[in-house]
Design an enzyme around this catalytic site. Structure first.
Site, mmCIF file in Angstrom:
data_model
loop_
_atom_site.group_PDB
_atom_site.id
_atom_site.type_symbol
_atom_site.label_atom_id
_atom_site.label_comp_id
_atom_site.label_asym_id
_atom_site.label_seq_id
_atom_site.Cartn_x
_atom_site.Cartn_y
_atom_site.Cartn_z
ATOM 1 N N ASP A 1 -3.122 4.111 1.014
ATOM 2 C CA ASP A 1 -3.136 5.569 1.034
ATOM 3 C C ASP A 1 -3.953 6.138 2.188
ATOM 4 O OD1 ASP A 1 -5.254 4.263 -0.282
ATOM 5 O OD2 ASP A 1 -5.974 6.183 -1.030
ATOM 6 N N GLU A 2 -3.604 7.343 2.554
ATOM 7 C CA GLU A 2 -4.453 8.193 3.371
ATOM 8 C C GLU A 2 -4.968 7.567 4.668
ATOM 9 O OE1 GLU A 2 -6.512 11.022 0.023
ATOM 10 O OE2 GLU A 2 -7.473 9.117 0.466
ATOM 11 N N VAL A 3 -4.066 7.244 5.547
ATOM 12 C CA VAL A 3 -4.485 6.863 6.893
ATOM 13 C C VAL A 3 -4.325 8.102 7.770
ATOM 14 C CG1 VAL A 3 -4.084 5.323 8.841
ATOM 15 C CG2 VAL A 3 -3.629 4.534 6.496
#
Lengths: 709, 709
Positions: free
Chosen positions: B334-336
């Site tokens: 998640d969430e790069v």
């Protein structure tokens, strides 16, 4: 151990002996007891109160930059003590940095320890320390690691929340213990106490500077330590609830790390039924034996006339003195009723041939033999009063359940002793009552200074007929902290009001050691209540908060059925604290009210609110009494509380109106209160006496209405 | 994991794919979700509510004679489950006999297990059971040990205190879970969570029949599991706060014993700064790296263009898939934010040469490579929404933090998923709000039956920016029990009033598992209060009981200073429960009052008492605000509560008098309430909305005085 007046039985005669020279112990600290502690400035919530506290200007910030350095003598035990201190400081403040290595710590607190302590902690080691706190830093100096560890505990108690964050007030503290033996005994035999619970109690002992954990390991109801030499002791004598030798070593190390000696007790020749399950040949009767499930004094006793008994004990003592490094080894020795001896012709024959006139003489013979075995293995004996017999060596320590007079008598003959009478935590006394008991009280006050040195201190005792893993902490704490103060602080520190204030503070701190002496309460009440609305539960809580278990040994006598180790401890009597804070504060309020020349109307209002709550409480509790047998049991007590509330309110009305009550009204109410004061469900309704005082104030002439403006 | 709306960033495109055949899982239980649970007779305090409960006449006594026998298939895990059950029954009732071998147990409860479960617990194993309780005994039958264990938990919940002792009401219960994946994720990286705390939470999961513990082991702020192959991961990436492999195995066995799978998560390619402290060469930036101390989304990400990255991950995945036996292996994903990738010319070059148009495409490439590695080692991938990329194999499980729509879309394309959006425990939602979230809600309702089978369940998530060892239990429980019910019980079980009643009961039971979600509260308040009188402390408690931490992600935004892992969690916002029972009950009471045609005077009296307490509370709290910075911080909130009390009382007065209020009075009070509703010290004053309702009731025309008799 049922050291009750109705079971005391005989007193050993022959206690008069020639006085001998007392071996001189290095107990400098012990002799220091004179003088008031000089507490200037703000009152610190310290317990035990140090021997000297001087408050200074300013205070030291305790924030994430706080760090500790060790100077002088260092050892791993000190490093661990510092780590423990930092963890505790972290819990106390909620500041995580101390506990992490990641913090940017500066050396705010410097500890200088002069030299190492003894390899095996000894009675009378120097425990003194000096702690100086200023706005810029703090120094702790001590002769030994013991003193340093005590000083760290004092520092923790100095840290308070303030408007500017957490701080320690500037102060100079010089401190040392009054007595070198400050103990807590826990009976793990009648109810087994798991190791982690012992550990957290040892943490509590460290916090209040106690230094002896007396481990009551064997009883009629259980032999709780693994014996590799005689495995049937724990295998058949413990229902599989025992400590392995590894666990014992772990606990001993744990205690040593906290400046606490571990003295094991193997109670003999009585109190030993559990031994006989595996080794009936040790006993004086025919057997066979089962683990005792009841409470009381029982007939089985070791056979003092059989050489095999001593051979067995020699082996066991050899094993156990190796396992337990402390110089002292407790052999019990209390309460033999002699019945098995009387009934055994072989023993009677032996007594005749050895000119032993009675059971006491036979027990003295046994004690003498066992003491020699203990001495042979390099240790010194501790025993209950009964082991104090003619010719016993002078390095014995007598633990007195009988009282200060017994202790003074022994001291007058050159024998060391510690006091436990007055410190029995299971008797349900108020903290103030324990606090008023002094090892130097009574006859001891008349001893010579040299004789006084023989009074080494005392031990609180937690006998476990009515405690288990769930409620034991609450039976020990916080009252044990006041006993610890009695044994540490100067003799002049006796004010109960100050004690209760400081006890309230230490009580909260003790919870940060994972002691559950407060946290246990609500879940136990929940069990009693079952499914309940918040209002119903609050009603149960209101009642529970003002009752206490019956005192001394009456619980056994008042039991609805003979209690055993299988009896559930799930009733209200098991759940409520042994001392009702609510009742104590109510009594204080009543004293303030009736003691005043003119009744204080704010106090009157508070009393009225409390009494109204109580008067109306039974109606709120009633639905629960319909649903739970554990609430139903206290129906009468609940009704009594409501009645008490009504009487108190009526008394307040008469006082505020100033008119005399109707004829016989006061007598009727007094009679009701007398009924209320009788124990029910093994509980006492504590506010009864204070309400009686209100009632007496009516009779005493009512209010000073005329004086009102 | 900061899955906030303001950080969501981009949504991965390219999610439309060809539908493929769904592998048929043995998830019989999963398909059963229709029909109301048939609860006749007394309401049982069961949570999760079984799929079918039929109350019968009579009840089964649970006393010292109670015992259990195992029939059919047996295995050591079942024996241990029975021992655990008996210990728990003992704690619940206070009857010691169950826990001791000494009891005179009869086989009152007979358990028949048909066959063994899988060697390694699998998704979709049969968890059903049937429990029949009559006055004479009880039988529990189950296909597998999993079902038997669930049935034992139901039996424990059936045991209640009654006028006749502890009993279990006669009933026939047929039960099976609605979803096969019912999980709790705990983030042990942002704040480390000691093993014993994880264990007691697993006990809690067992009690509410959850079956997946998702262990979020790595993050920017910590790599928490020992790697023997790459030891710098935990040595340099954890501040020495990590689990050894032995501890992990211990926890896995502990969980298996309780019917719970353990799914480890290694979050990558983002959320991985802690990896780079020891292995900077894995990253896409120049380094060097330190463990991240702040919260949020950070730039560092693994280098997806470097073959050495995959070689490293191959080694680590080989090691960790061996350590963690579960078939599923969570790779995060998640969430790069892509910043390091954008800034790295080599990576940009790679993207061009491989026709990867943007960061999302590069991440998809990375995910595809890692998924192949996981598959190579015999496991199936779980990942957050972002791993759902074209061509991914069908045995992947998508964990949706984005929501039901995302999950439904995946299912419509033949992909399995679990829902976590709506189950984030750190967001401070009310239990009712979590409870209303259903994995089959929204778009999922329109899926075909075959597609619906792909929705495997859900997971509650405990992200740990603002939790630590002290308060984590209170952030998970009791709300997690309601989420567990959502995932176990029939879809039709949705009544919040019933849920809250049963939640209240299970909440107490959970404390008997040593969860401290209630016990933590008072000590934290004590720290905030410092030395205080009972009255002062009660005032703090009164305030604390009606505030809640701000919701969703506003805490970070409202922080007085940027929070880090070193920030103390010792403020009122850290101490208060996430849901105020007092405020909820007050709101219910207000609804009852204003909703009635004629105002109920008893309700009015109760409201008045509550409002008066609040109005007067600030004066009582004021001395503490003078002494403690932690109380001072909430001064405004305390004044607001008093103001709220005053407004509510005035509103009640107008309502009961029936007359109209002065001009502009209502508008003024409403404006005040609006001010009060603004967060202060990151706290919300929860009764504000209900007091506004009272105010609105004034405007609505006052009382029905004319209708009164």
């Amino acid at each position: 151990m049922i050291h009750s007046s109705w079971m005391r039985g005989t007193i050993i005669l022959g206690m008069l002996m020639l006085m001998m020279l007392v071996p001189s112990l290095p107990m400098k600290a012990h002799t220091q007891s004179q003088g008031n502690p000089a507490v200037a400035g703000p009152p610190f919530n310290l317990m035990p109160l140090p021997s000297s506290v001087q408050a200074d200007e300013g205070s030291l910030r305790v924030d994430a930059s706080f760090g500790v350095t060790l100077n002088g003598h260092t050892e791993p035990r000190l490093d661990r003590a510092v780590q423990r201190f930092l963890r505790q400081l972290s819990r106390q403040t909620g500041i995580p940095a101390f506990a992490n290595s990641a913090g940017s710590a500066k050396a705010i607190l410097t500890i200088h320890t002069d030299h190492a302590g003894k390899e095996i902690q000894e009675l009378g080691e120097d425990e003194s320390y000096t702690l100086k706190i200023s706005a810029n830093g703090a120094t702790l100096t001590a002769a030994t690691p013991l003193g340093a560890m005590h000083g760290l505990q004092t520092f923790l108690q100095m840290v308070e929340v303030t408007p500017d964050g957490f701080t320690a007030h500037a102060a100079a503290i010089h401190d040392q213990p009054r007595f070198p033996w400050r103990g807590l005994m826990i009976d793990v035999s009648r109810h087994f106490v798991p190791l982690d619970i012992l550990k957290r109690n040892i943490d509590g002992m460290e916090a209040v500077k106690m230094n002896v954990f007396h481990w009551h390991l064997s009883e009629n109801q259980g032999f709780r330590i693994e014996s590799k030499k005689f495995p049937k002791l724990h295998e058949l004598g413990s229902d599989a609830m025992f400590y392995t030798q590894d666990e014992a070593r772990d606990l001993i190390n744990y205690a040593r790390d906290r400046g606490i000696r571990v003295v094991p007790e193997f109670d003999m020749p009585g109190h030993s039924t559990a031994w006989f399950v595996g080794y009936p040949e040790l006993s004086s009767g025919p057997g066979p034996y089962g683990i005792e499930r009841k409470w009381g004094i029982f007939d089985p006793a070791m056979d003092p006339t059989n050489e095999k008994t001593y051979k067995f004990l020699d082996g066991l003592i050899a094993e156990m003195t190796k396992l337990f490094p402390d110089h002292y080894f407790h052999i019990g020795g209390d309460e033999v009723n002699g019945k098995q001896w009387d009934a055994n012709p072989k023993i009677q024959q032996f007594m005749k041939s050895h000119n032993l006139k009675n059971s006491e003489a036979l027990q003295a013979y046994f004690s003498g033999r066992v003491q020699k075995l203990v001495t042979k293995h390099g240790k010194a004996v501790v025993g209950w009063d009964e082991v104090f017999i003619p010719g016993v060596p002078k390095d014995i320590v007598i633990q007195s359940w009988r009282g200060a007079a017994s202790l003074a008598q022994a001291a007058s003959q050159g024998y060391q002793g510690i006091l436990s009478n007055g410190y029995y935590l299971d008797l349900g006394w108020s903290t103030a009552r324990h606090y008023a008991v002094d090892p130097m009280g009574g006859a001891a006050a008349n001893l010579t200074p040299e004789q006084k040195k023989l009074i080494l201190g005392g031990e609180a005792c937690m006998w476990s007929e009515y405690v288990n893993a769930e409620n034991i902490d609450s039976r020990i704490w916080p009252r044990n902290a006041a006993i610890a103060e009695r044994l540490w602080s100067p003799q002049s520190v006796t004010d109960p009001a100050s004690m209760y204030t400081r006890l309230h503070a230490i009580n909260e701190r003790l919870e940060l050691l994972d002691l559950n002496h407060q946290k246990y309460y609500r879940p136990m009440l929940r069990r009693i209540a079952g499914s309940s609305t918040p209002e119903e539960f609050e009603a149960l809580r209101t009642l529970a908060d003002v009752v206490e278990p019956v005192k001394d040994y009456t619980r056994h006598a008042l039991a609805p059925a003979e209690p055993t180790s299988a009896t559930p401890l799930n009733r209200l009597v098991d759940a409520v604290p042994l001392e009702s804070d609510t009742a104590r504060r109510f009594a204080d309020l009543v004293d303030k009210y009736v003691g005043a020349v003119c009744r204080d109307s704010e106090t009157g209002t508070r009393l009225r609110a409390q009494l109204t709550l109580w008067r109306d409480n039974d109606a709120r509790l009633e639905p629960l009494a319909q649903r739970s047998f554990l609430v139903k049991e206290v129906t009468q007590t609940s009704q009594d509380l409501s009645a008490l509330g009504g009487i108190g309110l009526a008394a307040l009305d008469f006082i505020s109106k100033g008119g005399p009550p109707p004829d016989s009204w006061k007598a009727d109410q007094t009679a009701t209160i007398q009924q209320i004061q009788k124990p029910k469900a093994q509980l006492l309704l504590m506010p009864a006496a204070a309400v009686q005082k209100l009632l007496d104030a009516v009779a005493a002439g009512g209010s000073c209405a005329g004086a009102k403006q």
